[in-house]
Design an enzyme around this catalytic site. Structure first.
Site, mmCIF file in Angstrom:
data_model
loop_
_atom_site.group_PDB
_atom_site.id
_atom_site.type_symbol
_atom_site.label_atom_id
_atom_site.label_comp_id
_atom_site.label_asym_id
_atom_site.label_seq_id
_atom_site.Cartn_x
_atom_site.Cartn_y
_atom_site.Cartn_z
ATOM 1 C CE1 TYR A 1 10.466 -38.729 -12.717
ATOM 2 C CE2 TYR A 1 12.456 -39.155 -14.013
ATOM 3 C CZ TYR A 1 11.540 -39.546 -13.044
ATOM 4 O OH TYR A 1 11.692 -40.745 -12.399
ATOM 5 C CD GLU B 1 11.164 -45.494 -0.623
ATOM 6 O OE1 GLU B 1 10.103 -45.005 -0.206
ATOM 7 O OE2 GLU B 1 11.217 -46.450 -1.431
ATOM 8 C CB CYS C 1 7.820 -40.353 -7.728
ATOM 9 S SG CYS C 1 8.638 -41.448 -6.539
ATOM 10 C CB SER D 1 12.297 -42.165 -8.719
ATOM 11 O OG SER D 1 11.135 -41.404 -8.467
ATOM 12 N N GLY E 1 -8.188 -7.194 4.541
ATOM 13 C CA GLY E 1 -9.005 -7.395 5.725
ATOM 14 C C GLY E 1 -8.331 -8.135 6.858
ATOM 15 C CG MET F 1 -2.589 -7.247 9.355
ATOM 16 S SD MET F 1 -0.909 -6.847 8.854
ATOM 17 C CE MET F 1 -1.113 -6.564 7.100
ATOM 18 N NE ARG G 1 -6.443 -4.525 -2.393
ATOM 19 C CZ ARG G 1 -7.000 -4.623 -1.204
ATOM 20 N NH1 ARG G 1 -6.267 -4.499 -0.119
ATOM 21 N NH2 ARG G 1 -8.297 -4.842 -1.076
ATOM 22 N NE ARG H 1 -6.915 4.252 4.647
ATOM 23 C CZ ARG H 1 -8.201 4.032 4.374
ATOM 24 N NH1 ARG H 1 -8.634 2.812 4.208
ATOM 25 N NH2 ARG H 1 -9.033 5.050 4.254
ATOM 26 C CG HIS I 1 -14.217 -9.820 4.351
ATOM 27 N ND1 HIS I 1 -14.553 -11.114 4.701
ATOM 28 C CD2 HIS I 1 -12.924 -9.663 4.707
ATOM 29 C CE1 HIS I 1 -13.512 -11.707 5.244
ATOM 30 N NE2 HIS I 1 -12.509 -10.848 5.269
ATOM 31 C CE LYS J 1 -3.761 -0.275 2.234
ATOM 32 N NZ LYS J 1 -4.739 -0.472 3.319
#
Length: 912
Positions: free
Chosen positions: A885, A779, A865, A798, A112, A114, A376, A103, A490, A32
């Protein structure tokens, strides 16, 4: 125009075409403050003021209120003098008073979440002086009652006694309206407003034990500190967690001269959007209220009017108001004040062109003079996000890279949810009509309180109007329905930001919180009743409505094609069935990164053979049962290979422990014993034998394959035979066989030997062959640390980050919810490591595994994965460490395609 950027200042001024800041300073000035400075710089009429920086917020939380005020006092006094000079008024003076607003303003818009306080500087003496100065007694007393109302709530922390209570200030005003036989706030007389001031002061004192201070400077300091405090308020904390914003950002505070939209019939306040926030259509739109102030438009206490003539006609059609009534009661700003509308229209064009994005603006008209209070980047739905990016690209305002970077990947999820089946809508019973505040389809059970939104699996939050305190419930609910509020309320703005279906301003609803009841005419609907919301039409429908899968729009297809052109990292999918594989292909998946074979064993026609294999005491017995499973697995793999049409398919061998496949309830054990022609005791003994203290670390994965190699043999045969069968149909196949849960090199090589020996047998039997790869899922931490040894034999890695995260943290994924909320609150963790990859710990192991693996096998193919393969920040990490990938669920493939392109663009390696 003067720009004088100050260094190490606690405040930055703006107004009168002079500014200390710019739009690039959002981290310091908040969104702001930075935008107020920028608008002042480009000649937009902004009420003058100054911004207290986000660094001061951090300082406040470190040293406290009193110490900060002493440090900050000279800067703030200088800032107030700057505003006084421009406005020609004095703060705290009773003869020529300046009033101020305070503000919040974080670096990312948090609408909304704060606090705001308006009309600072009012007290009994100033009120008298302002009446003489303006000769507008009604305006002054209206502002005074607003000030007490807001100060009591925001600064003194006044709350309802119970959640069934409505806003006590609104209750007092409603009681007075009933006595006066009036409907609108604007119908209050001066005497009514004076009465409200007395009543408001009294209730503030009763509820808080404190009086509203009369000293304007005490008001200013307390309001400023209240805004800093609101940075750590519950709703702001939840919003930050929801969007992943760090807690150390802090908020700026914007102190600004008040301008007044409540000075009479030539004054107004409003909110507008340079494009449609719901559809993305390039149409200026918004709402306004005459003789109103501040939050009136978004609070929904009065029916707002549309800014444009076209918007008014659309609104009237939805609200079922005829054109004559509309023009008389609800004229657009364009019709009512054409010159001011033309001025506002010019400003919105200038601001959007300058920012090169759709803007959400607030404005006030004070006695015929237009002021822009803020701008904004507008919150928008996923549909609007895509359309606006594509349109701005076509209009030449942004380039291809910027178009991709404008996409929030996770918002694409909105476009992939089911929509109402048009055939089901033909017979739907529409009970009421509201405004289509946020598109989508939602079916659920009614709840009336935000903290009860999780009472039902699918809930619709029904409120008279929402407030920032309702945020968590709004996020949980499937849809949001309000009786009050317009398209900029709101509920509407927050729902669009969440991608949540919302219908607002359904005036036919009569909601009684104490009875937990919603009435439409004579029909009552209670908590738990099913309703459906059509956020695209505003229809409120009784009961459930069937849904269908959505279709990808041309605009989304264009963004995805652009993304693929920028991205070097491919996106695969996790798919266990041909249908999943086809869905993923339609979303653009370039292969399968994980097929979980265990999911194929749970069908009614398969679980018996699986259990027979488990209950067998000999290898021959297991082989006999596995022969029954072989054609079933082979058929599944054929369907998946055909669906992927030549793209690689990674198939994980059996992973979970065997106890998951046997019945644990006595009744089901008896059924199995009868079916298998064995004793119940034999079944119970086997079930007990399979029971483990910690199954995740037990007899599963490659440990099963090495204990019972016949399982690996059967699965390998099914894969290779399926590949050969599909190859005979002229379809290219690329199988990749993945060994799970490897921790040592020998575990892998023993399984690899079984796989390759079985494949050779099949090739010999069929007198044909296909190329295939054998690799492993990383893993286990030890696998990452010894990856250089494993990679000598493995052809691909993977990373299974679900289990890897569990093992690195020592967290059980099923139990982590018991302590994660406390960890967030205490700052131990900033987010869920099972949702967003822990790059510092788990990521370090992944990086080590990749570097070690490629040190001995430069051609090693590497992917991920785990669930992190569809999460944008995790995808960027995968790109940086050099993966080939990522793989994710089918409906996350579009998200991953955009995130992969963004990762390449951020790391400056993509050119098109």
């Amino acid at each position: 125009m003067e720009t004088a950027v100050k260094e190490k200042s606690r405040i930055f001024r703006f107004g009168n075409r002079t500014t200390d800041g710019s739009k690039e300073m959002k981290n310091l000035l908040g969104g702001k403050g930075a935008n107020l400075a920028e608008m002042s710089r480009i000649g937009i009429p902004v009420p003058p003021g100054f911004t207290i920086t986000t660094e001061v917020c951090t300082e406040y939380h470190q040293i406290g209120k009193e110490a900060l005020i002493e440090k900050l006092r000279p800067d703030v006094e200088e800032g107030v003098k700057y505003v006084e000079k421009i406005m020609g008024k004095t703060y705290g003076d009773s003869e020529n008073p300046l009033l101020l607003s305070v503000r919040s303003g974080a670096r990312k818009s948090m609408p909304g979440m704060m606090d705001t306080v308006l009309n600072l500087g009012l007290n009994d003496e100033v009120v008298e002086g302002l009446v003489k100065k303006t000769n507008n007694e009604r305006f002054v007393w209206d502002s005074y009652r607003r000030f007490i109302q807001m100060y009591g709530s925001v600064v003194l922390g006044m709350k309802p006694d119970t959640k069934e209570d409505t806003d006590i200030f609104e209750e007092i005003m409603d009681d007075l309206k009933e006595r006066r036989k009036i409907k609108l706030d604007t119908e209050f007389s001066v005497e009514d407003l004076k009465e409200l001031v007395v009543a408001f002061r009294k209730i503030v004192k009763q509820r808080t034990g404190k009086n509203i201070p009369s000293d304007p400077w005490e008001q200013l300091w307390d309001a400023t500190m209240a805004v800093f405090d609101s940075w750590n308020g519950n709703r702001a904390l939840y919003y930050r967690k929801m969007h992943g914003y760090p807690s150390d950002w802090g908020t700026a505070v914007n102190v600004q001269a008040m301008v007044f939209g409540n000075m009479g019939d030539n004054s107004a306040t409003g909110v507008c959007f340079t494009r449609d926030a719901g559809s993305g259509e390039n149409v200026f739109n918004g709402e306004y209220l005459m003789n109103a102030q501040g939050e009136d438009v978004v609070a929904g206490v009065r029916t707002p009017q549309q800014i444009t003539k076209l918007g008014s006609k659309r609104w009237a059609e939805l609200a079922r108001i005829d054109e004559k009534e509309r023009r008389e009661k609800y004229p657009s700003l364009e019709e009512l004040l054409p010159d001011l509308y033309a001025e506002l229209n010019e400003y919105q064009k200038k601001i959007e062109t300058h920012y090169r994005d759709m803007q959400d603006m607030e404005f006030t008209i004070q006695e015929g003079r237009l002021w822009i209070l803020q701008t904004r980047d507008g919150k928008r739905t996923g549909t609007a996000m895509i359309k606006i990016a594509v349109d701005l690209l076509k209009e030449g305002l942004i380039d291809k890279k910027e178009a991709i970077m404008r996409i929030e990947p996770m918002k694409l999820d909105e476009l992939l949810h089911p929509v109402f089946d048009p055939r089901a809508l033909e017979n739907a019973h529409v009970i009421a009509q509201g405004l289509p505040a946020s598109p989508g389809a939602a079916t659920g059970q009614i709840v009336f309180f935000a903290d009860e939104a999780d009472k039902f699996k699918n809930s619709i939050l029904v409120r008279i109007e929402t407030s920032p305190e309702d945020l968590e419930g709004m996020n949980i609910a499937r849809g949001i329905l309000t009786a009050r509020g317009g398209m900029t309320s709101h509920a509407a703005v927050v729902a669009r930001g969440m991608g949540k279906c919302c219908v607002s301003g359904a005036g036919a609803l009569n909601i009684d919180y104490k009875k937990r009841e919603m009435k439409v005419g004579d029909k009552e609907y209670h908590e738990g009743d099913w309703i459906s919301l059509n956020g695209s039409t505003g229809n409120i429908i009784e009961g459930k409505v069937a849904t269908v899968e959505p279709e990808l729009s041309d605009d989304l297809a264009e963004i995805l094609e652009l993304s693929d052109a920028f991205s070097s990292m491919k996106v695969r999918t996790n798919a266990d069935t041909p249908n999943d594989a086809i869905a993923a292909r339609n979303f653009g998946a370039r292969g399968i990164g994980l097929t979980r074979t265990e999911h194929m064993f749970f069908g009614q026609d398969r679980i018996r053979a699986m259990r027979e294999m488990i209950l067998a005491d000999t290898r021959n017995g297991r082989r006999r049962a596995l022969r029954e499973l072989l054609p079933m697995q082979r058929g599944d793999f054929e369907g998946i290979f055909e669906a992927m049409q030549g793209f690689p398919v990674t198939i994980r061998l059996l992973d979970p422990p065997l106890h998951e496949f046997v019945p644990h309830e006595l009744a089901h054990q008896k059924e199995l014993a009868k079916d298998m022609h064995i004793s119940v005791k034999a079944v119970k003994n086997k079930v007990d034998e399979l029971k483990e203290f910690n199954p995740m670390l037990g007899h599963r994965g490659c440990r099963l394959g090495n204990t019972y190699p016949e399982i690996t043999e059967m699965q390998t045969r099914a894969i290779i035979e399926a590949a050969l069968n599909v190859k005979e149909k002229g379809v290219e196949v690329k199988p990749e066989i993945m060994v799970p849960l490897v921790g040592t090199l020998k575990e892998f090589t023993l399984q690899e030997q079984v796989i390759r020996n079985t494949a050779r047998k099949v090739f010999s039997e069929r007198n044909d062959r296909v190329e295939f790869l054998v690799g492993t899922m990383i893993e286990i931490p030890r696998a990452a640390l010894t990856a250089d040894k494993i990679a000598v034999h493995a052809e691909f890695f993977s990373f299974g980050t679900n289990d890897l995260t569990q093992m690195v943290f020592g967290y059980s994924r099923d139990d982590v919810g018991k302590f994660l909320p406390v960890y967030y609150e205490k700052g131990i963790l900033s987010n869920d490591p099972f949702e967003s990859l822990d790059q510092e710990g788990v990521g370090q192991l992944i990086r080590t595994g990749i570097e070690k693996g490629r040190s001995t096998n430069p051609k090693l193919k590497i992917g991920i994965c785990g669930e992190h393969g569809g999460e944008p920040s995790s995808i960027e990490f995968c790109y940086r460490v050099g993966m080939d990938y990522v793989s994710c669920s089918p409906f996350r493939v579009p998200i991953a395609r955009v995130a992969s392109a963004q990762a390449a663009i951020k790391n400056k390696e993509a050119t098109v």
